[in-house]
Design a protein around this motif. Structure first.
Motif, PDB file in Angstrom:
ATOM      1  N   LYS A  51     -65.394  51.398  93.903  1.00  0.00           N
ATOM      2  CA  LYS A  51     -65.181  52.554  93.033  1.00  0.00           C
ATOM      3  C   LYS A  51     -65.222  52.101  91.578  1.00  0.00           C
ATOM      4  O   LYS A  51     -64.869  50.972  91.252  1.00  0.00           O
ATOM      5  N   GLN A  52     -65.678  52.995  90.719  1.00  0.00           N
ATOM      6  CA  GLN A  52     -65.676  52.695  89.288  1.00  0.00           C
ATOM      7  C   GLN A  52     -65.778  53.993  88.500  1.00  0.00           C
ATOM      8  O   GLN A  52     -66.419  54.958  88.926  1.00  0.00           O
ATOM      9  N   SER A  53     -65.120  53.993  87.368  1.00  0.00           N
ATOM     10  CA  SER A  53     -65.161  55.115  86.436  1.00  0.00           C
ATOM     11  C   SER A  53     -65.962  54.700  85.206  1.00  0.00           C
ATOM     12  O   SER A  53     -65.783  53.600  84.687  1.00  0.00           O
ATOM     13  N   PHE A  54     -66.862  55.568  84.787  1.00  0.00           N
ATOM     14  CA  PHE A  54     -67.699  55.304  83.610  1.00  0.00           C
ATOM     15  C   PHE A  54     -67.453  56.401  82.572  1.00  0.00           C
ATOM     16  O   PHE A  54     -67.397  57.587  82.925  1.00  0.00           O
ATOM     17  N   GLU A  55     -67.345  56.007  81.322  1.00  0.00           N
ATOM     18  CA  GLU A  55     -67.090  56.985  80.252  1.00  0.00           C
ATOM     19  C   GLU A  55     -68.413  57.633  79.816  1.00  0.00           C
ATOM     20  O   GLU A  55     -68.880  57.472  78.689  1.00  0.00           O
ATOM     21  N   ILE A  56     -68.991  58.368  80.745  1.00  0.00           N
ATOM     22  CA  ILE A  56     -70.291  59.016  80.508  1.00  0.00           C
ATOM     23  C   ILE A  56     -70.211  60.490  80.919  1.00  0.00           C
ATOM     24  O   ILE A  56     -71.162  61.034  81.485  1.00  0.00           O
ATOM     25  N   GLY A  57     -69.086  61.114  80.641  1.00  0.00           N
ATOM     26  CA  GLY A  57     -68.905  62.512  81.025  1.00  0.00           C
ATOM     27  C   GLY A  57     -69.844  63.452  80.288  1.00  0.00           C
ATOM     28  O   GLY A  57     -70.509  63.078  79.315  1.00  0.00           O
TER      29      GLY A  57
ATOM     30  N   ILE B 104     -84.496  63.304  77.751  1.00  0.00           N
ATOM     31  CA  ILE B 104     -84.263  62.977  79.163  1.00  0.00           C
ATOM     32  C   ILE B 104     -84.603  61.510  79.431  1.00  0.00           C
ATOM     33  O   ILE B 104     -83.856  60.801  80.118  1.00  0.00           O
ATOM     34  N   GLU B 105     -85.708  61.060  78.875  1.00  0.00           N
ATOM     35  CA  GLU B 105     -86.108  59.660  79.060  1.00  0.00           C
ATOM     36  C   GLU B 105     -85.088  58.716  78.431  1.00  0.00           C
ATOM     37  O   GLU B 105     -84.754  57.662  79.001  1.00  0.00           O
ATOM     38  N   GLN B 106     -84.586  59.074  77.252  1.00  0.00           N
ATOM     39  CA  GLN B 106     -83.569  58.252  76.598  1.00  0.00           C
ATOM     40  C   GLN B 106     -82.279  58.229  77.414  1.00  0.00           C
ATOM     41  O   GLN B 106     -81.635  57.182  77.550  1.00  0.00           O
ATOM     42  N   LEU B 107     -81.906  59.383  77.958  1.00  0.00           N
ATOM     43  CA  LEU B 107     -80.715  59.468  78.796  1.00  0.00           C
ATOM     44  C   LEU B 107     -80.877  58.606  80.046  1.00  0.00           C
ATOM     45  O   LEU B 107     -79.972  57.844  80.421  1.00  0.00           O
ATOM     46  N   ASN B 108     -82.031  58.705  80.685  1.00  0.00           N
ATOM     47  CA  ASN B 108     -82.276  57.920  81.897  1.00  0.00           C
ATOM     48  C   ASN B 108     -82.239  56.412  81.610  1.00  0.00           C
ATOM     49  O   ASN B 108     -81.718  55.633  82.422  1.00  0.00           O
ATOM     50  N   ALA B 109     -82.786  56.014  80.483  1.00  0.00           N
ATOM     51  CA  ALA B 109     -82.762  54.595  80.108  1.00  0.00           C
ATOM     52  C   ALA B 109     -81.326  54.119  79.891  1.00  0.00           C
ATOM     53  O   ALA B 109     -80.959  52.999  80.285  1.00  0.00           O
ATOM     54  N   TYR B 110     -80.538  54.957  79.272  1.00  0.00           N
ATOM     55  CA  TYR B 110     -79.118  54.649  79.048  1.00  0.00           C
ATOM     56  C   TYR B 110     -78.376  54.518  80.375  1.00  0.00           C
ATOM     57  O   TYR B 110     -77.610  53.565  80.594  1.00  0.00           O
ATOM     58  N   LEU B 111     -78.623  55.456  81.289  1.00  0.00           N
ATOM     59  CA  LEU B 111     -77.962  55.425  82.596  1.00  0.00           C
ATOM     60  C   LEU B 111     -78.395  54.209  83.406  1.00  0.00           C
ATOM     61  O   LEU B 111     -77.586  53.596  84.109  1.00  0.00           O
ATOM     62  N   GLU B 112     -79.662  53.862  83.310  1.00  0.00           N
ATOM     63  CA  GLU B 112     -80.174  52.688  84.023  1.00  0.00           C
ATOM     64  C   GLU B 112     -79.411  51.432  83.606  1.00  0.00           C
ATOM     65  O   GLU B 112     -79.122  50.552  84.434  1.00  0.00           O
ATOM     66  N   LYS B 113     -79.069  51.370  82.349  1.00  0.00           N
ATOM     67  CA  LYS B 113     -78.366  50.192  81.834  1.00  0.00           C
ATOM     68  C   LYS B 113     -76.882  50.224  82.181  1.00  0.00           C
ATOM     69  O   LYS B 113     -76.338  49.256  82.718  1.00  0.00           O
ATOM     70  N   ILE B 114     -76.235  51.344  81.917  1.00  0.00           N
ATOM     71  CA  ILE B 114     -74.780  51.394  82.042  1.00  0.00           C
ATOM     72  C   ILE B 114     -74.300  51.464  83.486  1.00  0.00           C
ATOM     73  O   ILE B 114     -73.187  51.050  83.815  1.00  0.00           O
ATOM     74  N   LEU B 115     -75.149  51.960  84.374  1.00  0.00           N
ATOM     75  CA  LEU B 115     -74.741  52.131  85.776  1.00  0.00           C
ATOM     76  C   LEU B 115     -75.183  50.983  86.674  1.00  0.00           C
ATOM     77  O   LEU B 115     -75.182  51.115  87.906  1.00  0.00           O
ATOM     78  N   SER B 116     -75.510  49.838  86.081  1.00  0.00           N
ATOM     79  CA  SER B 116     -75.948  48.696  86.896  1.00  0.00           C
ATOM     80  C   SER B 116     -74.923  48.282  87.956  1.00  0.00           C
ATOM     81  O   SER B 116     -75.315  47.900  89.071  1.00  0.00           O
ATOM     82  N   PRO B 117     -73.600  48.369  87.695  1.00  0.00           N
ATOM     83  CA  PRO B 117     -72.648  48.033  88.774  1.00  0.00           C
ATOM     84  C   PRO B 117     -72.783  48.969  89.984  1.00  0.00           C
ATOM     85  O   PRO B 117     -72.608  48.530  91.128  1.00  0.00           O
ATOM     86  N   LEU B 118     -73.102  50.227  89.736  1.00  0.00           N
ATOM     87  CA  LEU B 118     -73.307  51.173  90.831  1.00  0.00           C
ATOM     88  C   LEU B 118     -74.523  50.780  91.665  1.00  0.00           C
ATOM     89  O   LEU B 118     -74.478  50.830  92.903  1.00  0.00           O
ATOM     90  N   PHE B 119     -75.592  50.392  91.011  1.00  0.00           N
ATOM     91  CA  PHE B 119     -76.812  50.038  91.741  1.00  0.00           C
ATOM     92  C   PHE B 119     -76.589  48.800  92.623  1.00  0.00           C
ATOM     93  O   PHE B 119     -77.087  48.730  93.744  1.00  0.00           O
ATOM     94  N   GLU B 120     -75.815  47.856  92.105  1.00  0.00           N
ATOM     95  CA  GLU B 120     -75.495  46.664  92.896  1.00  0.00           C
ATOM     96  C   GLU B 120     -74.657  47.034  94.115  1.00  0.00           C
ATOM     97  O   GLU B 120     -74.901  46.543  95.229  1.00  0.00           O
ATOM     98  N   ALA B 121     -73.669  47.910  93.909  1.00  0.00           N
ATOM     99  CA  ALA B 121     -72.822  48.346  95.022  1.00  0.00           C
ATOM    100  C   ALA B 121     -73.625  49.155  96.030  1.00  0.00           C
ATOM    101  O   ALA B 121     -73.409  49.055  97.248  1.00  0.00           O
ATOM    102  N   ASN B 122     -74.561  49.940  95.538  1.00  0.00           N
ATOM    103  CA  ASN B 122     -75.414  50.730  96.430  1.00  0.00           C
ATOM    104  C   ASN B 122     -76.235  49.832  97.347  1.00  0.00           C
ATOM    105  O   ASN B 122     -76.379  50.110  98.549  1.00  0.00           O
ATOM    106  N   GLU B 123     -76.770  48.748  96.795  1.00  0.00           N
ATOM    107  CA  GLU B 123     -77.556  47.813  97.605  1.00  0.00           C
ATOM    108  C   GLU B 123     -76.694  47.113  98.650  1.00  0.00           C
ATOM    109  O   GLU B 123     -77.152  46.797  99.746  1.00  0.00           O
ATOM    110  N   GLN B 124     -75.438  46.895  98.311  1.00  0.00           N
ATOM    111  CA  GLN B 124     -74.540  46.207  99.236  1.00  0.00           C
ATOM    112  C   GLN B 124     -74.077  47.109 100.383  1.00  0.00           C
ATOM    113  O   GLN B 124     -74.054  46.688 101.539  1.00  0.00           O
ATOM    114  N   PHE B 125     -73.712  48.375 100.043  1.00  0.00           N
ATOM    115  CA  PHE B 125     -73.074  49.243 101.042  1.00  0.00           C
ATOM    116  C   PHE B 125     -73.987  50.332 101.597  1.00  0.00           C
ATOM    117  O   PHE B 125     -73.663  50.957 102.609  1.00  0.00           O
TER     118      PHE B 125
END
Length: 309
Positions: free
Chosen positions: A153-159, A178-199
């Motif tokens: 679990k993790q909380s991100f300050e991206i409300g 939208i492209e700028q937002l997606n690029a930002y999310l790609e960077k900041i949500l890297s812990p989520l992507f790692e957890a997704n690959e694991q679980f």
């Protein structure tokens, strides 16, 4: 018999839930919410603006009047992103305490995610490893879990209030934004992507808020009875969500307000919230979307009912 009042002091919404426990039975006596928007005008400066402070006090005074009519023995008032990050958060806490007697408890993002999990699992059966996603005004919580435990679990300050300020200056939102937002999310949500690959979660469970609005729009436009509140969950077809998302990003505020099922309070922030959902659906190759009516306040209720706090 005992009664509790639970107040969820969010960045956009304040929720009040009053429940009664008799032996092993829990009955909800009252539920209400108001759009307080205490992050408006100050969230990026890490303050609660004076007018937001006044709104917060007014709404909590109104909640206290309701609570008093039910004779609750206990009040749990939980504050999240806007208050925990505000430099003048203690000022609001002290003001509310002095004027209403309500003691606000500020919780960290990890604790917020845990309570959201308890709330969601009290409302629906999590049949497989799933990703719960709760989009608030100040923060977004992600929880990978099943019915038995939380794996990550993790909380991100991206409300939505924060994303609106940073990425939605044009209306309709531009493709570049939208492209700028997606690029930002790609960077900041890297812990989520790692957890997704694991679980490898198999389904996305959207927790209340913006997900509720998307279900409202889907049901209104397709003349389907919205059973979310009765059944406590709704299975949202990904293809239908995608169609709604295209509507949201192609319309300006005035046009969005005319969408069946849209509420005026959600019409401004729903665009960036949907962009976030769309990003997650695409990035994690989500095939199933379930929407739960439960969130943090139901998690507090679950803990209270099970005598864990």
């Amino acid at each position: 018999m005992s009664r509790i009042a639970i107040i969820d002091i969010g960045t956009n919404n304040f929720h009040l839930l009053i429940a009664e426990k008799q032996q092993d039975k829990i009955e909800i006596l009252h539920k209400s919410k108001v759009f307080a928007f205490i992050g408006k005008g100050g969230i990026h400066s890490r303050i609660i603006a004076p007018d937001a402070m006044e709104r917060a006090l007014q709404y909590l005074q109104n909640f206290k009047k309701i609570i008093d009519t039910f004779g609750c023995e206990e009040i749990q008032a939980i504050a999240t992103s806007a208050v925990r990050n505000a430099l003048n958060g203690k000022e609001l806490i002290n003001l509310v305490k002095s004027k209403t007697g309500i003691q606000i408890q500020v919780i960290e993002g990890e604790r917020e995610a845990e309570l959201i999990y308890y709330g969601v699992k009290s409302y629906l059966v999590i049949t497989e490893i799933s990703l719960i996603m709760d989009i608030g005004g100040g923060s977004v919580e992600f929880i990978i879990c099943d019915a038995e435990e939380i794996y990550w679990k993790q909380s991100f300050e991206i409300g939505a209030q924060r994303l609106l300020y940073d990425f939605h200056q044009n209306d309709p939102i531009s493709q570049r934004e939208i492209e700028q937002l997606n690029a930002y999310l790609e960077k900041i949500l890297s812990p989520l992507f790692e957890a997704n690959e694991q679980f490898l979660p198999q389904a996305l469970i959207g927790s209340a808020g913006s997900f509720d609005t998307i279900v409202d729009i889907y049901c209104a436009e397709n003349h389907i009875y919205n059973s979310l509140k009765e059944k406590k969950e709704f299975n949202m077809p990904i293809s239908a969500y995608k169609q709604i998302h295209q509507q949201l990003i192609s319309k300006n505020l005035e046009e969005r307000l005319k969408i069946e099922g849209m509420t005026a309070e959600r019409a401004e922030m729903i665009v960036v919230a949907s962009c976030l959902i769309d990003f997650i659906v695409n990035r994690l190759a989500i095939k199933q979307m379930r929407v739960s009516a439960a969130s943090l306040k139901e998690g507090v209720l679950w803990e209270w009912a099970n005598k864990k706090i």
